[in-house]
Design an enzyme around this catalytic site. Structure first.
Site, PDB file in Angstrom:
ATOM      1  CG  ASP A  42     -50.625 -58.305   0.096  1.00  0.00           C
ATOM      2  OD1 ASP A  42     -49.575 -57.364  -0.096  1.00  0.00           O
ATOM      3  OD2 ASP A  42     -51.225 -58.921  -0.936  1.00  0.00           O
ATOM      4  N   GLY A  43     -46.744 -57.563   0.813  1.00  0.00           N
ATOM      5  CA  GLY A  43     -45.281 -57.517   0.843  1.00  0.00           C
ATOM      6  C   GLY A  43     -45.934 -56.988  -0.805  1.00  0.00           C
ATOM      7  CD  GLN A 102     -31.027 -69.235 -13.594  1.00  0.00           C
ATOM      8  OE1 GLN A 102     -31.820 -69.739 -14.285  1.00  0.00           O
ATOM      9  NE2 GLN A 102     -30.920 -68.988 -12.417  1.00  0.00           N
ATOM     10  CG  ASP A 174     -15.307 -68.697 -16.006  1.00  0.00           C
ATOM     11  OD1 ASP A 174     -15.295 -67.738 -17.216  1.00  0.00           O
ATOM     12  OD2 ASP A 174     -16.120 -68.403 -15.620  1.00  0.00           O
ATOM     13  CE  LYS A 197     -15.655 -71.062 -12.775  1.00  0.00           C
ATOM     14  NZ  LYS A 197     -16.962 -69.826 -13.218  1.00  0.00           N
ATOM     15  NE  ARG A 199     -20.052 -71.433 -11.808  1.00  0.00           N
ATOM     16  CZ  ARG A 199     -19.762 -71.141 -10.286  1.00  0.00           C
ATOM     17  NH1 ARG A 199     -19.737 -72.091  -8.974  1.00  0.00           N
ATOM     18  NH2 ARG A 199     -19.408 -69.943 -10.298  1.00  0.00           N
ATOM     19  CG  ASP A 223     -15.137 -63.980 -13.590  1.00  0.00           C
ATOM     20  OD1 ASP A 223     -16.075 -64.488 -14.535  1.00  0.00           O
ATOM     21  OD2 ASP A 223     -15.175 -64.542 -12.266  1.00  0.00           O
ATOM     22  CB  THR A 228     -20.020 -67.469  -3.277  1.00  0.00           C
ATOM     23  OG1 THR A 228     -19.249 -68.250  -4.569  1.00  0.00           O
ATOM     24  CG2 THR A 228     -21.905 -67.413  -3.534  1.00  0.00           C
ATOM     25  N   GLY A 230     -15.963 -68.291  -5.007  1.00  0.00           N
ATOM     26  CA  GLY A 230     -15.958 -69.602  -4.624  1.00  0.00           C
ATOM     27  C   GLY A 230     -14.849 -69.758  -5.992  1.00  0.00           C
TER      28      GLY A 230
HETATM   29  C1  R5P Z   1     -19.503 -67.496 -13.833  1.00  0.00           C
HETATM   30  O1  R5P Z   1     -19.121 -68.048 -15.279  1.00  0.00           O
HETATM   31  C2  R5P Z   1     -18.512 -65.943 -14.262  1.00  0.00           C
HETATM   32  O2  R5P Z   1     -18.266 -65.529 -14.608  1.00  0.00           O
HETATM   33  C3  R5P Z   1     -18.873 -66.082 -12.316  1.00  0.00           C
HETATM   34  O3  R5P Z   1     -17.233 -66.674 -12.302  1.00  0.00           O
HETATM   35  C4  R5P Z   1     -19.424 -66.666 -10.961  1.00  0.00           C
HETATM   36  O4  R5P Z   1     -20.626 -66.486 -11.865  1.00  0.00           O
HETATM   37  C5  R5P Z   1     -18.414 -66.120  -9.799  1.00  0.00           C
HETATM   38  O5  R5P Z   1     -19.354 -66.821  -9.213  1.00  0.00           O
HETATM   39  P1  R5P Z   1     -18.793 -67.313  -7.674  1.00  0.00           P
HETATM   40  O6  R5P Z   1     -18.260 -65.908  -7.119  1.00  0.00           O
HETATM   41  O7  R5P Z   1     -19.723 -67.890  -6.517  1.00  0.00           O
HETATM   42  O8  R5P Z   1     -18.071 -68.136  -7.839  1.00  0.00           O
END
Ligand code: R5P
Length: 319
Positions: A42-43, A102, A174, A197, A199, A223, A228, A230
């Site tokens: 069942d995982g 988060q 950012d 930046k 979001r 960073d 992703t 982005g």
């Molecule tokens: C955001 O505050 C983090 O430092 C990264 O810049 C962010 O989570 C990167 O996520 P993604 O590559 O999806 O933009």
């Protein structure tokens, strides 16, 4: 390490980073501990250590790679089994701590999931947490056990310096990375620029302004993680329009979820520098990708913790 001390330290790895765990064990001249990790139909996760843990100082290597929820649950169950097998103490070595973005409520009725993960690890039974480049340093305070907060930034600094890039600007994509970017700029004798930046929704990033000048300059973005893609790709296109020359991106944690490989490949970023805190598919980005290893830092930190020596001295003067 002396023979009798070797017996007191045990290294185990979960299923998220078997390669990293093995490299760390090799570096410490230890055998990786034997553990059975399987799933019920069942995982549900089943864990059983295949050797005695009693009285051992255990270092459990795991990371929050995809599938992140599975790896977190596996970690908790592994820690629970260690505790019930009478480990003397348990250090969770989790170079990339999932859910760390988060770390606060940005809107009403949201969770603070990073705090929940810290609580879950504590309740499961860890005595110490070792991690790397947390999304926000203050997450350390979410734990009621000691946290060794390591950093891969000195490795990235050494790499940037080895390239001897002229007219270099270090860019924080950012506000959250400004402090780190400033330290990198100092160590690389480069200028600093900061992007602004927004979001509009999760996983969607919009770069809208810059403090500093990237026109006719070569740029290295720093960073904590690329997910992703982005943020870095959007930032790269923004800086291209402002006249930037060569654009590089670096981060500690290559979270790399879809469509990151496609985005990075098609972007104007010429090189992406990451570390091995998370295993990735190198072949999907081989021409642009550089992977630096954090094995040395993690092994040294584990050794220092075991011998009750300073961990911060490993990074002293390097940032
Ligand atoms: C955001 O505050 C983090 O430092 C990264 O810049 C962010 O989570 C990167 O996520 P993604 O590559 O999806 O933009």
């Amino acid at each position: 390490m002396k023979e009798e001390e070797k017996n007191k330290m045990m290294i185990f790895t979960g299923s998220s980073v078997p390669g990293l765990g093995k490299k760390i064990a090799d570096k410490l001249h230890l055998e990786l501990g034997k553990v059975e990790l399987t799933r019920f139909s069942d995982g549900e996760i089943y864990v059983r250590y295949l050797e005695s843990i009693r009285g051992a100082n255990v270092f459990l290597i795991q990371t929050c790679s995809h599938p992140v929820n599975y790896h977190i649950m596996e970690t908790l169950i592994m820690v629970d089994a260690l505790k019930r097998a009478s480990a003397k103490n348990i250090t969770a070595v989790i170079p990339y701590m999932g859910y760390s973005r988060q770390d606060r409520k940005t809107m009403g009725r949201e969770p603070i999931s990073a705090k929940l993960i810290a609580d879950l690890l504590s309740v499961a039974g860890i005595d110490r947490m070792m991690t790397m480049d947390l999304h926000a340093g203050q997450i350390q305070g979410f734990f009621n056990v000691p946290v060794d907060h390591l950093t891969a930034v000195p490795k990235i600094i050494d790499y940037i310096n080895s390239k001897n890039i002229e007219n270099l600007v270090i860019v924080s994509p950012d506000a959250g990375r400004v402090g780190v970017a400033r330290k990198v700029a100092n160590k690389c004798h480069a200028e600093l620029a900061i992007l602004y930046k927004r979001r509009p929704k999760p996983n969607v990033s919009e770069t809208i302004n810059i403090v500093g000048d990237v026109g006719n300059k070569n740029v290295f973005m720093i960073d904590d993680l690329i997910d992703t893609g982005g943020t870095v790709c959007e930032s790269a296109e923004f800086m291209k329009k402002l006249g930037a020359n060569k654009i590089y991106a670096a981060c500690t944690h290559p979270v790399f979820s879809k469509p990151v490989y496609k985005r990075l490949k098609e972007s104007s970023i010429i090189e992406v520098v990451v570390t091995d805190t998370i295993p990735i598919k190198k072949e999907l980005l081989k021409d642009k990708l550089v992977i630096l290893s954090v094995v040395d830092s993690l092994s040294q930190a584990i050794k220092n913790v075991f011998y009750n020596k300073s961990v911060s001295e490993i990074f002293e003067g390097r940032m």
